[in-house]
Scaffold this motif. Structure first.
Motif, mmCIF file in Angstrom:
data_model
loop_
_atom_site.group_PDB
_atom_site.id
_atom_site.type_symbol
_atom_site.label_atom_id
_atom_site.label_comp_id
_atom_site.label_asym_id
_atom_site.label_seq_id
_atom_site.Cartn_x
_atom_site.Cartn_y
_atom_site.Cartn_z
ATOM 1 N N ALA A 105 0.848 -1.195 0.000
ATOM 2 C CA ALA A 105 0.000 0.000 0.000
ATOM 3 C C ALA A 105 0.884 1.247 0.000
ATOM 4 O O ALA A 105 0.670 2.192 -0.769
ATOM 5 C CB ALA A 105 -0.899 -0.024 1.231
ATOM 6 N N LEU B 136 -1.787 7.972 4.085
ATOM 7 C CA LEU B 136 -2.251 6.718 4.709
ATOM 8 C C LEU B 136 -3.138 7.048 5.915
ATOM 9 O O LEU B 136 -4.146 6.378 6.167
ATOM 10 C CB LEU B 136 -1.051 5.862 5.140
ATOM 11 N N ASP C 118 -7.102 6.383 6.487
ATOM 12 C CA ASP C 118 -7.221 5.478 7.631
ATOM 13 C C ASP C 118 -6.672 4.072 7.325
ATOM 14 O O ASP C 118 -7.330 3.064 7.603
ATOM 15 C CB ASP C 118 -8.703 5.400 8.063
ATOM 16 N N LEU C 119 -5.480 4.034 6.741
ATOM 17 C CA LEU C 119 -4.887 2.728 6.409
ATOM 18 C C LEU C 119 -3.440 2.606 6.909
ATOM 19 O O LEU C 119 -2.666 1.825 6.354
ATOM 20 C CB LEU C 119 -4.911 2.512 4.884
ATOM 21 N N ARG D 155 -2.209 -0.754 7.481
ATOM 22 C CA ARG D 155 -2.148 -1.635 6.301
ATOM 23 C C ARG D 155 -1.021 -1.225 5.355
ATOM 24 O O ARG D 155 -0.978 -1.688 4.214
ATOM 25 C CB ARG D 155 -3.474 -1.572 5.537
ATOM 26 N N LYS D 156 -0.129 -0.381 5.793
ATOM 27 C CA LYS D 156 0.863 0.199 4.863
ATOM 28 C C LYS D 156 1.790 -0.844 4.235
ATOM 29 O O LYS D 156 2.246 -0.668 3.110
ATOM 30 C CB LYS D 156 1.670 1.298 5.541
ATOM 31 N N MET E 174 -5.601 -7.107 1.130
ATOM 32 C CA MET E 174 -6.551 -6.076 1.568
ATOM 33 C C MET E 174 -7.911 -6.324 0.920
ATOM 34 O O MET E 174 -8.002 -6.951 -0.144
ATOM 35 C CB MET E 174 -6.037 -4.680 1.159
ATOM 36 N N GLN F 68 -10.559 -1.336 1.029
ATOM 37 C CA GLN F 68 -9.222 -0.852 1.429
ATOM 38 C C GLN F 68 -8.371 -0.554 0.193
ATOM 39 O O GLN F 68 -7.658 0.457 0.147
ATOM 40 C CB GLN F 68 -8.535 -1.903 2.310
ATOM 41 N N ARG G 133 -9.368 2.676 -1.256
ATOM 42 C CA ARG G 133 -8.882 3.809 -0.463
ATOM 43 C C ARG G 133 -7.400 4.072 -0.747
ATOM 44 O O ARG G 133 -6.944 5.230 -0.789
ATOM 45 C CB ARG G 133 -9.121 3.562 1.030
ATOM 46 N N VAL G 134 -6.636 2.989 -0.940
ATOM 47 C CA VAL G 134 -5.221 3.157 -1.334
ATOM 48 C C VAL G 134 -5.153 3.867 -2.688
ATOM 49 O O VAL G 134 -4.352 4.789 -2.892
ATOM 50 C CB VAL G 134 -4.478 1.798 -1.410
#
Lengths: 230, 405
Positions: free
Chosen positions: A102, A128, A132-133, A136-137, A144, A148, A151-152
């Motif tokens: 991500a 990020l 709100d990730l 999950r970076k 994901m 998600q 959102r990335v």
């Protein structure tokens, strides 16, 4: 301020001897900060119009302007240069690079823009957090959920601080909850950063977020007015 | 660049088996090329060394009319007072050793069995005889005053059933054009490492060979070894004498030089064929990667990646594949060359006339060959992979984005 404009644009696809009009003499201006939906049934020309705004395609006739610059006849590399700095994309298939995390996916347009490592890191972490990730970076796309991943993709589109973000059916492959989360995120970012969003959709649940709605049918604009969110 | 390499590496790991097989193809090809280069180099090198130490020396002084193919001992073809001539030549600084040798054609017979041989009259004391002295398999070396002793090669002894102490009859064409025959006793049996050479020669003390053939105090050649064979031209110029001709090792071994050149051209051609086939495998892998990742190319292009950068990305993948193949190939090829370079590969008598080949070939790997092959394999792979990389770079983003995942 005009961010994007098309003037008398037509896009004709030729298959053998048959010519098909994807867009027919369309003129449209998008102002800075808009949150605009292009709506219409499949084949109405929404995606083609987005591709022309995004300099991914060139018009058969007419002219396209991005931030006042005529981009209708730029060559391939000049268009790539323009895209990497001024335009962000969000696709309906979660168009992430599968081998990158991500963090690295969001970093990619910054690398292409030649940003320093420290600046890149700060910007990616900021984005990020915005989507709100942070937790999950280090995940790759296949680790994901669809929401998600999208959102990335939104964070990646925002990364180089573009003036225009184009989203082609951004919720088409998401369930209702994830779809709404994505639209709310896009709305929030539009309001917080002032970046212009133009998105194509035929989903009424998505249209309700638009402050301007442009309806296309058979390659022509048939309606152009305020959206439900105004 | 680091980003491209990182992406390239991860892309290769997506299809580990396919990437590994492609790299393996290059590894096998390069290992084969390295070993082949070492093999041919070893073969030509040992053939030249054997020829110089056994047959031609670095220089030869001959009578102007001498014809080595006839091996005639007629006086008009020979050098008078050869020890005096050899002594004078030996005093020249570049000369390590100079010794007279007499060549005559003869026939060895044992009972009903006989073999045609070249009789070589040598000065037993000369250090130029080291290959025969060191190659003694049994018996003793000749002494200058031995009047009935003879040295024979191991394959000749085998084929005629001779041992040290055995008797044989030697027939010789004399200076007067007659034939003479005398009995000899086998003093020693030698092996120079080349069966093809050893089976066709016998050695006598030069004094005996001169008497036996009627050559008198004459020799066919002065056999000369230099401290440095690259000084052959300069040393030849320093040797004067109106009735002599001086030949360098290059002039005497034109066939060997020609074969060496031909084998170099042949190997180059073979290398290109092998690399061509191998590179096709890698190009195919890269083409598959391009077509599988069409949509990704569209995404990267949409993000602003330029044609040049897309080419760099795919060439990075090709470079990593090539690097993997080259490293493994180099290690395997070098290990094979080193192992067989120490134990040799036994071929026996190759039956090639006009050239001396050892029974064993010892591959000899040269750094320049390693570098040349490595760079060639790497560069050819990259050049060939430019084609799939360019296909990727030329894709229209709008078309690429439409591709099936």
């Amino acid at each position: 301020m005009e961010v994007a404009k098309v003037e008398n644009v037509s896009r004709v696809y030729k298959v053998g001897e048959v010519e098909t009009y994807a867009l027919r003499d369309v003129s449209l201006t998008i102002q800075s900060g808009e949150f605009t939906a292009l709506v219409g049934p499949s084949g109405s020309g929404k995606t083609t119009l987005l591709q022309l705004f995004g300099c991914l395609d060139q018009p058969t006739t007419g002219r396209v302007f991005i931030n006042g610059q005529d981009v209708s006849r730029l060559n391939r590399n000049q268009r790539a240069d323009l895209r990497k700095g001024q335009i962000g994309f969000i696709f309906q298939f979660f168009a992430l690079i599968p081998t990158l995390t991500a963090y690295e996916n969001i970093e990619m347009p910054l690398l292409l823009n030649g940003m320093s490592a420290r600046q890149r890191h700060e910007r990616v972490m900021e984005l990020l957090k915005a989507v709100d990730l942070l937790d999950r970076k280090d995940n790759r796309p296949d680790q994901m959920s669809g929401g998600q991943q999208q959102r990335v993709a939104i964070a990646r589109a925002l990364a180089p601080n573009p003036t225009l973000i184009l989203a082609d059916e951004p919720t088409a492959n998401l369930d209702t909850t994830n779809g709404e989360q994505v639209m709310e995120l896009m709305t929030r970012l539009n309001q917080e950063t002032g970046v212009t969003f133009v998105f194509a959709t035929h989903d009424p649940r998505v249209i309700k977020y638009a402050r301007r709605v442009i309806t296309l049918r058979d390659g022509s604009i048939v309606e152009n007015g305020a959206g439900p969110a105004r | 660049m680091w980003t491209y390499l990182k992406m390239a590496y991860r892309n290769l790991l997506r299809h580990r088996r396919r990437s590994a097989l492609s790299a393996l193809a290059l590894a096998i090809a390069l290992a084969l090329l390295v070993f082949m280069a070492a093999f041919f180099k070893g073969e030509m090198r040992s053939s030249l060394e054997d020829t110089l130490r056994l047959s031609s020396g670095h220089l030869q002084v001959r009578d102007v009319d001498y014809d080595p193919d006839k091996a005639s001992v007629a006086w008009s073809y020979l050098i008078d007072k050869p020890f005096d001539v050899a002594q004078k030549i030996a005093s020249l600084p570049p000369v390590r050793v100079a010794t007279p040798r007499l060549f005559a054609s003869g026939i060895v017979s044992v009972g009903q069995d006989s073999r045609g041989v070249q009789i070589i009259g040598i000065d037993p004391a000369s250090e130029a005889n080291a290959p025969y002295r060191q190659g003694l398999v049994s018996g003793d070396f000749l002494t200058a005053d031995d009047r009935n002793g003879i040295l024979i090669g191991y394959p000749l002894a085998q084929s005629l059933g001779l041992q040290v102490g055995s008797s044989l009859n030697l027939l010789v064409n004399t200076a007067e054009g007659q034939v003479d025959e005398q009995p000899f006793v086998v003093r020693g049996i030698f092996s120079t490492g080349s069966s093809n050479y050893d089976k066709g020669i016998v050695l006598l003390p030069i004094a005996k060979a001169q008497t036996f053939s009627g050559a008198g105090d004459r020799a066919s050649i002065i056999f000369i070894l230099l401290h440095d064979r690259e000084q052959a031209q300069a040393a030849a110029a320093a040797i004067t004498g109106a009735s002599y001709k001086v030949l360098t090792w290059q002039e005497m071994n034109e066939l060997l030089v020609l074969v060496n050149d031909f084998s170099n051209a042949y190997i180059t051609f073979l290398n290109l064929i092998i690399l061509g086939v191998t590179v096709t495998v890698i190009v195919n892998t890269m083409l598959m990667a391009v077509f599988e990742r069409t949509r990704e190319i569209g995404i990267l292009s949409a993000l602003g990646m330029k044609s040049r950068q897309i080419i760099t990305l795919f060439l990075s993948e090709a470079a990593l594949l090539a690097l993997g193949g080259v490293v493994v190939g180099l290690l395997v090829g070098s290990a094979l060359s080193a192992y067989f370079g120490s134990v040799g590969i036994y071929f026996g008598d190759l039956g090639v006339s006009g050239m001396i080949f050892g029974d064993r070939i010892y591959p000899y790997l040269m750094l320049e060959d390693v570098l040349r092959l490595t760079i060639t394999a790497f560069v050819i792979t990259l050049l060939a992979c430019y084609y799939p990389a360019q296909i990727a770079a030329r894709m229209e983003p709008v078309e690429a984005l439409r591709a099936e995942k």
